[in-house]
Enzyme design. Structure first.
Site, PDB file in Angstrom:
ATOM      1  N   SER A 121       0.824  -1.213   0.000  1.00  0.00           N
ATOM      2  CA  SER A 121       0.000   0.000   0.000  1.00  0.00           C
ATOM      3  C   SER A 121       0.851   1.252   0.000  1.00  0.00           C
ATOM      4  O   SER A 121       0.391   2.305  -0.421  1.00  0.00           O
ATOM      5  CB  SER A 121      -0.843   0.093   1.273  1.00  0.00           C
ATOM      6  OG  SER A 121      -1.362  -1.109   1.656  1.00  0.00           O
ATOM      7  N   HIS A 142      -0.852  -2.508  -7.461  1.00  0.00           N
ATOM      8  CA  HIS A 142      -1.624  -2.200  -6.264  1.00  0.00           C
ATOM      9  C   HIS A 142      -3.112  -2.337  -6.560  1.00  0.00           C
ATOM     10  O   HIS A 142      -3.696  -1.518  -7.278  1.00  0.00           O
ATOM     11  CB  HIS A 142      -1.283  -0.784  -5.770  1.00  0.00           C
ATOM     12  CG  HIS A 142      -1.915  -0.444  -4.470  1.00  0.00           C
ATOM     13  ND1 HIS A 142      -2.380   0.811  -4.170  1.00  0.00           N
ATOM     14  CD2 HIS A 142      -2.194  -1.201  -3.380  1.00  0.00           C
ATOM     15  CE1 HIS A 142      -2.891   0.807  -2.955  1.00  0.00           C
ATOM     16  NE2 HIS A 142      -2.800  -0.413  -2.462  1.00  0.00           N
ATOM     17  N   GLU A 154      -3.263   0.009  -9.760  1.00  0.00           N
ATOM     18  CA  GLU A 154      -2.191   0.967 -10.017  1.00  0.00           C
ATOM     19  C   GLU A 154      -0.947   0.178 -10.427  1.00  0.00           C
ATOM     20  O   GLU A 154      -0.531  -0.732  -9.708  1.00  0.00           O
ATOM     21  CB  GLU A 154      -1.873   1.783  -8.752  1.00  0.00           C
ATOM     22  CG  GLU A 154      -2.988   2.742  -8.356  1.00  0.00           C
ATOM     23  CD  GLU A 154      -2.725   3.459  -7.031  1.00  0.00           C
ATOM     24  OE1 GLU A 154      -3.090   4.631  -6.918  1.00  0.00           O
ATOM     25  OE2 GLU A 154      -2.159   2.838  -6.098  1.00  0.00           O
ATOM     26  N   ASN A 192      -3.723   6.026  -2.367  1.00  0.00           N
ATOM     27  CA  ASN A 192      -3.489   6.143  -0.919  1.00  0.00           C
ATOM     28  C   ASN A 192      -2.882   7.490  -0.532  1.00  0.00           C
ATOM     29  O   ASN A 192      -3.083   7.964   0.584  1.00  0.00           O
ATOM     30  CB  ASN A 192      -2.614   4.998  -0.413  1.00  0.00           C
ATOM     31  CG  ASN A 192      -3.428   3.723  -0.248  1.00  0.00           C
ATOM     32  OD1 ASN A 192      -4.656   3.765  -0.234  1.00  0.00           O
ATOM     33  ND2 ASN A 192      -2.756   2.597  -0.135  1.00  0.00           N
TER      34      ASN A 192
END
Ligand code: 3HC
Length: 291
Positions: A121, A142, A154, A192
């Site tokens: 993450s 991701h 991602e 994130n």
């Protein structure tokens, strides 16, 4: 080289979902765990999810063969079984040193033209790539929770990632039914980097008593059209996961004002209120449903 055989390390929350969508995309998948119990639990989650997707497909008059998908997935406790994988995706515990040790080991096991990917993450992809012995064949991949339903992946490139590897990783993401975006190896990548400070800001708002947790969630759902408000989403992701992302950033970038740790988050985690996974967070949960 097309990606046909995929190894997924870790059968937890993210790993089981990644294994499943890769198999749904037609890949042969090997899921690797450290203990039989973890493996069984991950495979059980896949069975449940496939059954749900089959039920939904039937309602819509679509064809979906869960048994065919399941037949493409097998479990193992031996990393040596990943030797001829075209792609190995890591989805283990969020601990950079543990991940680095894993990639150093995999670098010696997996065929030289195999691609490595981490589903981290928030850790730098370049640090894992550096110890893998194949920095040019290393990307971040991701996925988002729940992997089976969320449409984004991602694809994170470092300054050493080969362009052909980025293209193959994007093609793999598409095969998994996702829309890939490509980004650089920066803290939190795109989602994130925006999402976690937003969650933290919501907690600070509640700490100050500016609005209640429930009202902040209603505000963001109805005001922005988000499917979950920031507190429900933090519960869904895990308070411990959110805290650990923030702690990592605070340690690494102590002077960046975007990365602060709300007291409310620390207090909840200290009390074992981790969200959906522990049954209690900002809300009470029964299984996957908020009570
Ligand atoms: N597999 C198969 N089916 C599933 C499933 C899964 N894993 N999870 C849920 N479903 C099913 C449910 O059982 C439900 O079926 P039903 O209609 O028969 O009851 C159906 O999918 C829809 O689920 P819900 O009823 O819970 O309703 P929603 O329409 O609210 O969809 C959601 C759920 C997709 C989770 C939606 O609430 C949502 O998009 N929430 C936001 C999630 C999000 O933002 N995720 C990203 C988190 S950040 C992250 O992951 C990054 C990390 O690094 C921190």
């Amino acid at each position: 080289m097309a990606i046909r055989k995929v190894g997924v390390i870790g059968a937890g929350l993210m790993g089981h979902g990644i294994a499943q969508v890769a198999a749904q995309g037609g890949c042969e998948v090997i899921v690797c765990e450290t203990q039989q119990g973890f493996l069984d639990k991950g495979l059980e989650r896949i069975d449940k999810s496939l059954a749900k997707l089959a039920e939904k497909a039937k309602e819509k008059g679509q064809t979906f063969d869960p048994a065919a998908v399941r037949a493409r997935i097998r479990g193992t406790l031996a990393k040596a079984d990943l030797a001829d994988c075209d792609l190995v995706v890591e989805a283990i515990v969020e601990d950079l040193e543990v991940k680095k040790a894993l990639f150093a080991e995999l670098g010696k096991i997996v065929k030289k033209d195999g691609i490595f990917a981490s589903n981290t993450s928030s850790f730098p992809i370049s640090e894992m790539a550096a110890v893998s012995g194949r920095a040019d064949r290393f990307v971040g991949l991701h996925f988002f929770n729940p992997v089976q339903l969320m449409k984004l992946v991602e694809v994170v490139r470092t300054d050493k990632t080969n362009e052909d590897v980025v293209a193959q990783a994007r093609a793999f993401g598409e095969a998994c039914g996702k829309s890939p975006i490509t980004c650089k190896d920066t803290p939190g990548f795109v989602v994130n980097r925006l999402l976690v400070p937003y969650m933290a800001e919501a907690m600070k708002l509640a700490e100050r008593g500016d609005a209640s947790i429930q009202d902040i969630d209603v505000a963001m759902k109805l005001g922005c059209g988000y499917p979950m408000g920031p507190f429900e989403l933090t519960d869904y992701v895990g308070l411990d996961t959110t805290l650990s992302i923030l702690q990592g950033w605070v340690k690494r970038y102590p002077n960046d004002p975007a990365f602060g740790i709300p007291k409310l988050l620390e207090a909840q985690v200290k009390e074992g209120k981790l969200g959906r996974k522990s049954g209690q967070g900002f809300y009470t949960w029964q299984g996957d449903k908020r009570v």
